[in-house]
Design a protein around this motif. Structure first.
Motif, short mmCIF file in Angstrom:
data_model
loop_
_atom_site.label_atom_id
_atom_site.label_comp_id
_atom_site.label_asym_id
_atom_site.label_seq_id
_atom_site.Cartn_x
_atom_site.Cartn_y
_atom_site.Cartn_z
N UNK A 199 5.23 31.23 1.65
CA UNK A 199 4.52 30.00 1.21
C UNK A 199 4.02 28.78 2.18
N UNK A 200 2.79 28.46 2.01
CA UNK A 200 2.24 27.56 2.98
C UNK A 200 2.17 26.16 2.37
N UNK A 201 2.78 25.22 3.13
CA UNK A 201 2.38 23.75 2.62
C UNK A 201 1.24 23.22 3.50
N UNK A 202 0.50 22.60 2.96
CA UNK A 202 -0.43 21.83 3.65
C UNK A 202 -0.40 20.38 3.21
N UNK A 203 -0.18 19.66 4.43
CA UNK A 203 0.08 18.18 4.24
C UNK A 203 -1.01 17.40 4.84
N UNK A 204 -1.22 16.08 4.43
CA UNK A 204 -2.16 15.40 5.13
C UNK A 204 -1.49 14.42 6.08
N UNK A 205 -1.59 14.50 7.27
CA UNK A 205 -1.01 13.66 8.45
C UNK A 205 -0.71 12.09 7.97
N UNK A 206 -1.46 11.56 7.35
CA UNK A 206 -1.24 10.12 7.00
C UNK A 206 -0.84 10.07 5.54
N UNK A 207 -0.32 10.93 4.99
CA UNK A 207 0.39 11.12 3.69
C UNK A 207 1.69 11.13 3.80
N UNK A 208 2.48 10.44 3.00
CA UNK A 208 4.12 10.55 3.06
C UNK A 208 4.52 11.35 1.86
N UNK A 209 3.77 11.94 1.29
CA UNK A 209 4.29 12.96 0.21
C UNK A 209 5.46 14.03 0.67
N UNK A 210 4.89 14.43 1.98
CA UNK A 210 5.93 15.44 2.65
C UNK A 210 6.26 14.94 3.87
N UNK A 211 7.66 14.68 4.03
CA UNK A 211 8.17 14.05 5.10
C UNK A 211 9.12 14.92 5.88
#
Length: 255
Positions: A199-211
Motif C-alpha cells: 500500500x502506498x500512502x501519498x501525503x502533501x508535505x504541508x498537510x497535517x492529515x498524515x503525521x
C-alpha cells in the motif's frame, strides 16, 4: 445501489474515489493521463455525492459495499484503487473487507485513524447556498466567500452546482444526510481490519492529515506500507502538484 461513474480508456481497471463533498469529475485531467498509460479509469461518485443515489444511511462499510456492487455490475474481478481523503477511507475499508478484489492500493493524504469533524463552516456555507434559490454562480461564490476565504476551496465546492430548473441553481450533494452523518466521515478503521498487500500512502508535505505519529497505526492495518511526501503540497496534493502526483502514483500502479 448503482453508483454513477464515468469511464475513460481501455486496459487495467483503475477506480478513483474522490474526497468528502467532491465527485469523480474532480479527477478528470488525471484520469485522461492514466488512460493514456493503459488503464481503464472509473471515476466513481460515492453515495450522496455527484450523480450517485441519495441515501440517509452513510458509513464506510456501506461505501465499501457500494464499491463491491459496482465492480460486480461492471464485471470487474480485481482493480487498482486510488482514494483521496474520504475516498481513501473507503478504499482502505474495501481492501480490508475484500482483499482479493484489490490489485494496487494508493491512499491519498489520509490515515486509518479517527478525525474529529472539521467541515462545519463549509457545510454551513453550502446549506445557505441550497436554501438561497440562487440564479448565478457568481452569487453562489459571493455567498460562500462569507464562510470560506480560500478561492481554490470555493471553486472545488462550487463544482457541485447544477441547474435544478432553468431558473434555479442547486447542489448535487445530499447535504442533510452528510450533515447528519458527519461523525461517520471521520471514523477510523475497525481495530482488527488489515490488508496485507503493498500500500502506498501519498501525503502533501504541508498537510497535517498524515503525521509521523500515525506510522504505528498505519503499520497495524497495512503492514506492507510506504509513505511518500510531495513537496509544497497541501491536502489536495493531486490537484496542487498534479505532475509529481501522477509520476509517483503511476510508478506504484505499474510496479
Amino acid at each position: 445501489m448503482q453508483l454513477h461513474s464515468k469511464v475513460k480508456g481501455k486496459g487495467q481497471p483503475l477506480i478513483i474515489l474522490h474526497g468528502f463533498l467532491g465527485m469523480g469529475d474532480n479527477w478528470k485531467t488525471l484520469a485522461n493521463a492514466y488512460s493514456k498509460e493503459g488503464f481503464e479509469v472509473h471515476l466513481v461518485d460515492q453515495r450522496n455525492h455527484g450523480r450517485s443515489p441519495h441515501e440517509e444511511a452513510f458509513n464506510y462499510d456501506l461505501l465499501a459495499e457500494d464499491l463491491k456492487d459496482y465492480l460486480e455490475a461492471k464485471d470487474l474481478e480485481s482493480v487498482s484503487i486510488i482514494g483521496h481523503s474520504m475516498g481513501g477511507k473507503t478504499a482502505m475499508r474495501f481492501a480490508t473487507l475484500f482483499p482479493d478484489r484489490v490489485d494496487k492500493l494508493i491512499i491519498v493524504d489520509i490515515a486509518p485513524k479517527y478525525y474529529a469533524p472539521h467541515h462545519q463552516q463549509i457545510l454551513e456555507g453550502l446549506t445557505k447556498i441550497s436554501e438561497a434559490k440562487l440564479t448565478s454562480r457568481t452569487d453562489a461564490d459571493e455567498l460562500l466567500a462569507e464562510y470560506i476565504s480560500e478561492k481554490g476551496v470555493r471553486q472545488f465546492l462550487l463544482k457541485n452546482l447544477y441547474w435544478k430548473t432553468q431558473e434555479e441553481l442547486n447542489l448535487r450533494l445530499n447535504l442533510s444526510a452528510l450533515k447528519q452523518k458527519i461523525e461517520e466521515v471521520g471514523k477510523g478503521l475497525p481495530q482488527n481490519a488489515s490488508y496485507a498487500g503493498k500500500t502506498l500512502f501519498i501525503k502533501g508535505e504541508k498537510s497535517n492529515y498524515i503525521q509521523e505519529s500515525d506510522k504505528t497505526d498505519i503499520s497495524d492495518h497495512f503492514p506492507d506500507f510506504e509513505i511518500q511526501s510531495i513537496k509544497n503540497a497541501g491536502h489536495w496534493v493531486h490537484a496542487e502538484k498534479r505532475d509529481a502526483f501522477f509520476e509517483l502514483s503511476l510508478e506504484h500502479l505499474k510496479s
